[in-house]
Design an enzyme around this catalytic site. Structure first.
Site, PDB file in Angstrom:
ATOM      1  N   HIS A   1      46.626  48.463  69.718  1.00 45.20           N
ATOM      2  CA  HIS A   1      46.619  47.847  68.422  1.00 45.20           C
ATOM      3  C   HIS A   1      45.891  46.526  68.599  1.00 45.20           C
ATOM      4  O   HIS A   1      45.880  45.780  69.740  1.00 45.20           O
ATOM      5  CB  HIS A   1      48.134  47.322  68.083  1.00 45.20           C
ATOM      6  CG  HIS A   1      48.425  46.321  66.971  1.00 45.20           C
ATOM      7  ND1 HIS A   1      48.581  45.111  66.962  1.00 45.20           N
ATOM      8  CD2 HIS A   1      48.257  46.632  65.670  1.00 45.20           C
ATOM      9  CE1 HIS A   1      48.739  44.483  65.829  1.00 45.20           C
ATOM     10  NE2 HIS A   1      48.456  45.520  64.993  1.00 45.20           N
TER      11      HIS A   1
ATOM     12  N   HIS B   1      40.847  39.045  64.112  1.00 46.12           N
ATOM     13  CA  HIS B   1      42.182  39.062  63.463  1.00 46.12           C
ATOM     14  C   HIS B   1      42.227  38.105  62.285  1.00 46.12           C
ATOM     15  O   HIS B   1      42.389  36.949  62.524  1.00 46.12           O
ATOM     16  CB  HIS B   1      43.507  38.752  64.628  1.00 46.12           C
ATOM     17  CG  HIS B   1      44.589  39.133  63.952  1.00 46.12           C
ATOM     18  ND1 HIS B   1      45.966  38.501  64.542  1.00 46.12           N
ATOM     19  CD2 HIS B   1      45.262  40.059  63.045  1.00 46.12           C
ATOM     20  CE1 HIS B   1      46.926  39.079  63.941  1.00 46.12           C
ATOM     21  NE2 HIS B   1      46.422  39.988  63.205  1.00 46.12           N
TER      22      HIS B   1
END
Length: 534
Positions: free
Chosen positions: A85, A131
């Site tokens: 992830h 992110h």
């Protein structure tokens, strides 16, 4: 001990009934070569010390099978896949650096699913990976693709999947596709648009060897028959809980201000998608987890997984018999901590994605689970998760079952600590924690006595573990040093029970992040007995 006696030992004690005299001779030579600092000495016997060193040799007497041995010709949806992830992050989820280094490290471990979040640069002319909506420092998208190409098959020849979370303009989608096609070239697997629309079954890992696949949200037909991006997917993060709300079904519902109008999907970008993906946003579980004619991939957050397992676990198991489910950590895990992968695996989820930037027992389980099948990154799901029962029922991990296998583990000794220590370090007091991770009925943790003042502790302790679902169970081992205030972690290992070899076996110990502690290993004896009940 000559080769014939060694062969007798392999047959009677190690359960290697197919071992031949030639193999015993080769093993004997290999051990003697290693003992003599790799000099080519072809001794025809082992002395007692050499035999003990053979037992404690992690490469010659490993606890697991080291070759790919499962059927790799079934659809990809029939396999668990080693999944990361936010694969580009070096640390926490809020302000760590983005880099190609963790991508390279993951691929060299054997990870087969890499996630990249794509965002426009400030000038809207280029693509960076970060992110989104955080303080993480970006890394160039093309550098990530180059790193994937150069390291994709360093640990396994089986396919790599790149999951893209796309926040790009249509123009930049075209640029992303151009970069992927140019860099990956013949490594990129691209089905035709017609094949993607009519995809009734995923291809098999065996047919995809050496190939890299792209998985992201596919184009969507609008009222005029034109291809568009799924509503809101260009600006609503699929996995960022700080930007989504939840309706009373437990499914994520997109926040209105973050939604964008449908936009055309660049045809080049549409052409590189080989695993069409979707998400739970705005839909109930019953609406999304529908087994249709064509197959797809769906993403579930950690809380969504828990919710669907609580409300409709049979839907999830049925869906994953043909389709792919990817599970990802809660957005609250800003420290890159993890959840247990067991819940996803026991309900058929193939891509259980964990944050690999940290450490802890959940990540140890992930690394240990994918030591199976030669460490190729694909582990075939048990048949009971791929089939319906006689009455149409599916596997329920909470259902009581008779004991299927009894695992007996005898702890003998730990080696290699003194060589790693300071001469002035006080003598340690070691103990072992050992247990099973699996379905609730099988899960347990036990502890040995403390062996005081010894660099080479020895035990004569045997643990017995009755297992109802050994196919989904791992044995977890931790070495601890007893301290006055708080005990010190010293090493760990997780091993899939379905792959364990019987007999006296060497287990390499790993550090907190799952990397080998050079020279530190355990000698244990494993006995596996199949039964139908106690």
């Amino acid at each position: 001990m000559d080769a014939s006696k060694l062969l007798e030992f392999l047959h009677k004690e190690q359960g290697e009934l197919k071992a031949t005299l030639q193999e015993a001779e080769q093993l004997l030579v290999q051990q003697n070569q290693q003992q003599q600092q790799q000099q080519l000495i072809h001794s025809q016997e082992l002395k007692i010390d050499d035999f003990f060193q053979l037992l404690c040799n992690g490469s010659l007497n490993a606890a697991l099978y080291t070759a790919v041995h499962q059927d790799m010709t079934q659809p990809v949806s029939h396999y668990y896949i080693y999944t990361g992830h936010n694969s580009y992050l070096t640390g926490n989820q809020l302000n760590s650096d983005c880099s190609v280094v963790p991508i390279i490290d993951a691929l060299r471990r054997g990870v087969r699913v890499i996630e990249l979040d794509l965002w426009p640069t400030t000038d809207k002319e280029n693509i960076e990976v970060l992110h989104g909506k955080t303080l993480t420092d970006p890394v160039d998208f093309e550098k990530c693709i180059v790193a994937i190409k150069e390291n994709a098959f360093s640990a396994s020849e089986y396919p790599v999947v790149i999951t893209l979370e796309d926040h790009l303009t249509t123009k930049l989608q075209g640029k992303a596709a151009e970069i992927i096609e140019r860099v990956l070239a013949n490594l990129l697997f691209c089905p035709s648009a017609h094949a993607l629309e009519d995809l009734e079954e995923f291809p098999a890992p065996e047919t995809l060897k050496g190939q890299i696949l792209i998985s992201t949200k596919p184009p969507k037909e609008d009222e005029d028959g034109e291809k568009t991006q799924a509503k809101g997917s260009s600006s609503v993060p699929e996995e960022k809980h700080e930007h989504v709300a939840h309706d009373n079904t437990g499914a994520a519902a997109s926040v209105g201000e973050n939604q964008a109008a449908d936009k055309p999907l660049h045809p080049k970008y549409a052409g590189i998608i080989s695993i069409p993906a979707g998400k739970m946003s705005g839909s109930s579980f019953k609406e999304v987890l529908v087994v249709g004619k064509t197959v797809k991939r769906i993403s579930l957050s950690e809380p969504q997984l828990e919710k669907v397992v609580e409300e409709s676990p049979e839907l999830l198991v049925k869906f994953t018999q043909r389709n792919i489910v990817r599970v990802y950590p809660s957005g609250m895990r800003v420290d890159s901590s993890n959840y247990s992968p067991i819940l996803g695996w026991t309900h058929g989820a193939q891509m259980v994605a964990l944050n690999m930037q940290g450490y802890g027992k959940h990540l140890w389980l992930l690394h240990g689970f994918f030591k199976a099948n030669g460490g190729c990154g694909y582990v075939k799901k048990p048949d009971f998760l791929l089939e319906m029962g006689k009455d149409g029922e599916v596997f329920d991990p909470l259902k009581p079952r008779p004991v299927k296998t009894i695992l007996k583990v005898k702890l003998l000794t730990c080696l290699g600590w003194k060589e790693r220590s300071s001469k002035h370090h006080p003598l340690p007091d070691f103990y072992i924690r050992m247990g099973i991770a699996g379905v609730p009925a099988d899960s347990v943790m036990k502890k040995t006595k403390v062996v005081e003042d010894s660099w080479t502790p020895t035990w004569d302790t045997e643990f017995e573990f009755p297992l109802t679902v050994p196919e989904l169970a791992l044995i977890r081992i931790e070495v601890q040093e007893e301290k006055y205030m708080k005990d010190d972690f010293e090493g760990q290992s997780c091993l899939p029970i379905s792959e364990l070899k019987s007999g006296y076996r060497c287990v390499q110990l790993l550090d907190r992040k799952g990397f080998p502690l050079a020279g530190v290993r355990m000698l244990l004896h494993f006995e596996l007995n199949t039964t139908t009940s106690l």
